[in-house]
Scaffold this motif. Structure first.
Motif, PDB file in Angstrom:
ATOM      1  N   PHE A  23       0.832  -1.205   0.000  1.00  0.00           N
ATOM      2  CA  PHE A  23       0.000   0.000   0.000  1.00  0.00           C
ATOM      3  C   PHE A  23       0.867   1.256   0.000  1.00  0.00           C
ATOM      4  CE2 PHE A  23      -1.723   3.435   2.596  1.00  0.00           C
ATOM      5  CZ  PHE A  23      -2.803   3.813   1.804  1.00  0.00           C
ATOM      6  N   ALA A  24       1.897   1.274   0.846  1.00  0.00           N
ATOM      7  CA  ALA A  24       2.750   2.458   0.971  1.00  0.00           C
ATOM      8  C   ALA A  24       3.434   2.785  -0.355  1.00  0.00           C
ATOM      9  CB  ALA A  24       3.796   2.221   2.059  1.00  0.00           C
ATOM     10  N   LYS A  25       3.937   1.782  -1.018  1.00  0.00           N
ATOM     11  CA  LYS A  25       4.642   1.999  -2.280  1.00  0.00           C
ATOM     12  C   LYS A  25       3.726   2.642  -3.322  1.00  0.00           C
ATOM     13  CE  LYS A  25       7.302  -0.489  -5.822  1.00  0.00           C
ATOM     14  NZ  LYS A  25       7.811  -1.827  -6.255  1.00  0.00           N
ATOM     15  N   GLU A  26       2.471   2.197  -3.380  1.00  0.00           N
ATOM     16  CA  GLU A  26       1.541   2.744  -4.366  1.00  0.00           C
ATOM     17  C   GLU A  26       1.010   4.114  -3.937  1.00  0.00           C
ATOM     18  OE1 GLU A  26       1.069   1.392  -7.368  1.00  0.00           O
ATOM     19  OE2 GLU A  26       2.609  -0.021  -6.675  1.00  0.00           O
ATOM     20  N   ALA A  27       0.777   4.291  -2.644  1.00  0.00           N
ATOM     21  CA  ALA A  27       0.283   5.582  -2.158  1.00  0.00           C
ATOM     22  C   ALA A  27       1.290   6.690  -2.436  1.00  0.00           C
ATOM     23  CB  ALA A  27      -0.032   5.505  -0.670  1.00  0.00           C
ATOM     24  N   ALA A  28       2.582   6.388  -2.285  1.00  0.00           N
ATOM     25  CA  ALA A  28       3.624   7.388  -2.488  1.00  0.00           C
ATOM     26  C   ALA A  28       3.707   7.838  -3.941  1.00  0.00           C
ATOM     27  CB  ALA A  28       4.967   6.836  -2.029  1.00  0.00           C
ATOM     28  N   LYS A  29       3.148   7.068  -4.853  1.00  0.00           N
ATOM     29  CA  LYS A  29       3.112   7.480  -6.259  1.00  0.00           C
ATOM     30  C   LYS A  29       2.020   8.518  -6.521  1.00  0.00           C
ATOM     31  CE  LYS A  29       4.691   2.940  -7.902  1.00  0.00           C
ATOM     32  NZ  LYS A  29       4.307   1.713  -8.677  1.00  0.00           N
ATOM     33  N   ILE A  30       1.053   8.607  -5.606  1.00  0.00           N
ATOM     34  CA  ILE A  30      -0.077   9.521  -5.793  1.00  0.00           C
ATOM     35  C   ILE A  30       0.259  10.918  -5.283  1.00  0.00           C
ATOM     36  CG2 ILE A  30      -2.485   9.960  -5.157  1.00  0.00           C
ATOM     37  CD1 ILE A  30      -2.846   6.923  -4.883  1.00  0.00           C
ATOM     38  N   ALA A  31       0.864  11.000  -4.100  1.00  0.00           N
ATOM     39  CA  ALA A  31       1.182  12.291  -3.485  1.00  0.00           C
ATOM     40  C   ALA A  31       2.230  12.063  -2.401  1.00  0.00           C
ATOM     41  CB  ALA A  31      -0.068  12.929  -2.883  1.00  0.00           C
ATOM     42  N   PRO A  32       2.928  13.124  -1.980  1.00  0.00           N
ATOM     43  CA  PRO A  32       3.873  12.979  -0.859  1.00  0.00           C
ATOM     44  C   PRO A  32       3.172  12.439   0.383  1.00  0.00           C
ATOM     45  CG  PRO A  32       4.183  15.091  -1.951  1.00  0.00           C
ATOM     46  CD  PRO A  32       2.938  14.490  -2.534  1.00  0.00           C
ATOM     47  N   CYS A  33       3.790  11.443   1.026  1.00  0.00           N
ATOM     48  CA  CYS A  33       3.188  10.773   2.177  1.00  0.00           C
ATOM     49  C   CYS A  33       3.973  11.090   3.438  1.00  0.00           C
ATOM     50  CB  CYS A  33       3.158   9.259   1.958  1.00  0.00           C
ATOM     51  SG  CYS A  33       2.080   8.709   0.622  1.00  0.00           S
ATOM     52  N   GLY A  70       9.370   5.952  -0.056  1.00  0.00           N
ATOM     53  CA  GLY A  70       9.325   7.388  -0.263  1.00  0.00           C
ATOM     54  C   GLY A  70       8.572   8.160   0.800  1.00  0.00           C
ATOM     55  N   PHE A  71       8.192   7.483   1.884  1.00  0.00           N
ATOM     56  CA  PHE A  71       7.482   8.148   2.973  1.00  0.00           C
ATOM     57  C   PHE A  71       8.419   9.086   3.734  1.00  0.00           C
ATOM     58  CE2 PHE A  71       3.994   5.764   2.000  1.00  0.00           C
ATOM     59  CZ  PHE A  71       3.035   5.598   2.990  1.00  0.00           C
ATOM     60  N   THR A  72       7.858  10.182   4.239  1.00  0.00           N
ATOM     61  CA  THR A  72       8.527  10.992   5.246  1.00  0.00           C
ATOM     62  C   THR A  72       7.991  10.559   6.602  1.00  0.00           C
ATOM     63  OG1 THR A  72       8.804  12.895   3.774  1.00  0.00           O
ATOM     64  CG2 THR A  72       8.913  13.318   6.149  1.00  0.00           C
ATOM     65  N   THR A 110       9.824  18.155  12.986  1.00  0.00           N
ATOM     66  CA  THR A 110       9.059  19.140  12.237  1.00  0.00           C
ATOM     67  C   THR A 110       9.768  19.444  10.927  1.00  0.00           C
ATOM     68  OG1 THR A 110       8.126  21.380  12.286  1.00  0.00           O
ATOM     69  CG2 THR A 110      10.210  21.057  13.420  1.00  0.00           C
ATOM     70  N   THR A 111       8.996  19.754   9.915  1.00  0.00           N
ATOM     71  CA  THR A 111       9.546  20.142   8.633  1.00  0.00           C
ATOM     72  C   THR A 111       8.559  21.096   7.967  1.00  0.00           C
ATOM     73  OG1 THR A 111      10.531  19.313   6.570  1.00  0.00           O
ATOM     74  CG2 THR A 111       8.538  18.203   7.349  1.00  0.00           C
ATOM     75  N   GLU A 112       8.881  21.549   6.780  1.00  0.00           N
ATOM     76  CA  GLU A 112       8.004  22.466   6.060  1.00  0.00           C
ATOM     77  C   GLU A 112       7.444  21.796   4.819  1.00  0.00           C
ATOM     78  OE1 GLU A 112      10.040  26.112   5.187  1.00  0.00           O
ATOM     79  OE2 GLU A 112       9.410  27.028   7.072  1.00  0.00           O
TER      80      GLU A 112
END
Length: 280
Positions: free
Chosen positions: A96-106, A131-133, A139-141
């Motif tokens: 799921f994570a691999k495919e979700a990361a293709k849609i938008a930043p996770c 590709g998950f953060t 904290t980040t921007e």
């Protein structure tokens, strides 16, 4: 005989409805308004996922992924419990994570179930590779159309409580947030935190929007009564689902997508949350 036939039909209909309401996705849309939000973020869309618990909607979660894709998110926020610690299956979570990361930043924070599995580090590395953060008291921007907002993520208190069970969750969260947020921070701040019962603590830091889960919508929801029980809140929980506000802090609680130790929902369909941010 007609009465018996009618009874069988009613029972069959109720059974089908009950099964359908436990496996069918419901998408809930929320609009959040703030004068602090930069104009560049007006209309920014977030898909919020919580408590998937290794559940699959279609093969390799294709139904869930298609629903996410349809919402055209600018960001996907995952607030813990991707896995079910009672029956952990890292492969389901990572596909799921691999495919979700293709849609938008996770962006991802842990839940209590991640703290219970010995293979958490394997899950963590898999999410990073996808590709998950992963925000671990960090904290980040987020930049969008030349402007930025702050996103904060905290590790679930259960990671500390495993070794120090007497420490209160609000103290753990307060200690985690203190070095991340100044008292006079002006930037719009989004917090990812698994537990909704700590809203008062989140609000004390002047956070603008909190995304949370954990409560499973109260598991059972009854007409005229509402949600029945949620972890860390007990019976008739206050923060089981939906939009809540304390001071200037708003919190959206997902009912979650899967189940853990208790496998049945009632009047409480699995929920995909979609949030639109707006400048007043």
């Amino acid at each position: 005989m007609p009465i018996l036939t009618l009874g069988v039909l009613i029972l069959s209909a109720l059974t089908l409805w009950f099964i359908w309401s436990n496996v069918s996705l419901q998408t809930s849309h929320f609009s959040v308004f703030s004068q602090k939000l930069p104009n560049a973020f007006d209309g920014f869309r977030i898909v919020h996922i919580s408590d998937l618990h290794n559940t699959s909607f279609g093969k390799d979660n294709q139904k869930l992924l298609a629903r996410i894709q349809r919402e055209k998110p600018d960001l996907i926020a995952i607030t813990g419990d991707l896995i079910n610690s009672y029956r952990p299956d890292l492969a389901v979570a990572l596909v799921f994570a691999k495919e979700a990361a293709k849609i938008a930043p996770c962006y991802y924070v842990t839940g209590n179930h991640e703290s219970r599995i010995s293979a958490y580090e394997q899950l963590r590395q898999g999410l990073l590779s996808a590709g998950f953060t992963i925000l671990e008291n960090q904290t980040t921007e987020i930049s969008h159309n030349g402007a930025a907002i702050q996103i904060v993520g905290i590790t679930d208190p259960s990671f500390i409580k495993v070794h120090h069970p007497k420490i209160r969750s609000y103290a753990i969260v307060s200690d985690a947030l203190t070095p991340l947020l100044s008292q006079d921070h002006q930037q719009y701040t989004l917090l990812l935190a698994h537990r909704p019962d700590l809203l008062q603590t989140y609000a004390s830091f002047g956070i603008d929007l909190v995304l949370s889960g954990h409560a499973h919508g109260g598991q059972f929801r009854l007409p005229f009564i509402g949600s029945i029980f949620a972890p860390n809140q007990g019976f008739f929980p206050k923060y089981a689902f939906g939009l809540h506000q304390v001071g200037n802090t708003q919190m959206i609680v997902s009912r979650g997508l899967g189940n853990s130790s208790f496998p049945i929902r009632f009047c409480n369909r699995p929920e995909l949350v979609v949030i639109s941010l707006h400048n007043k």
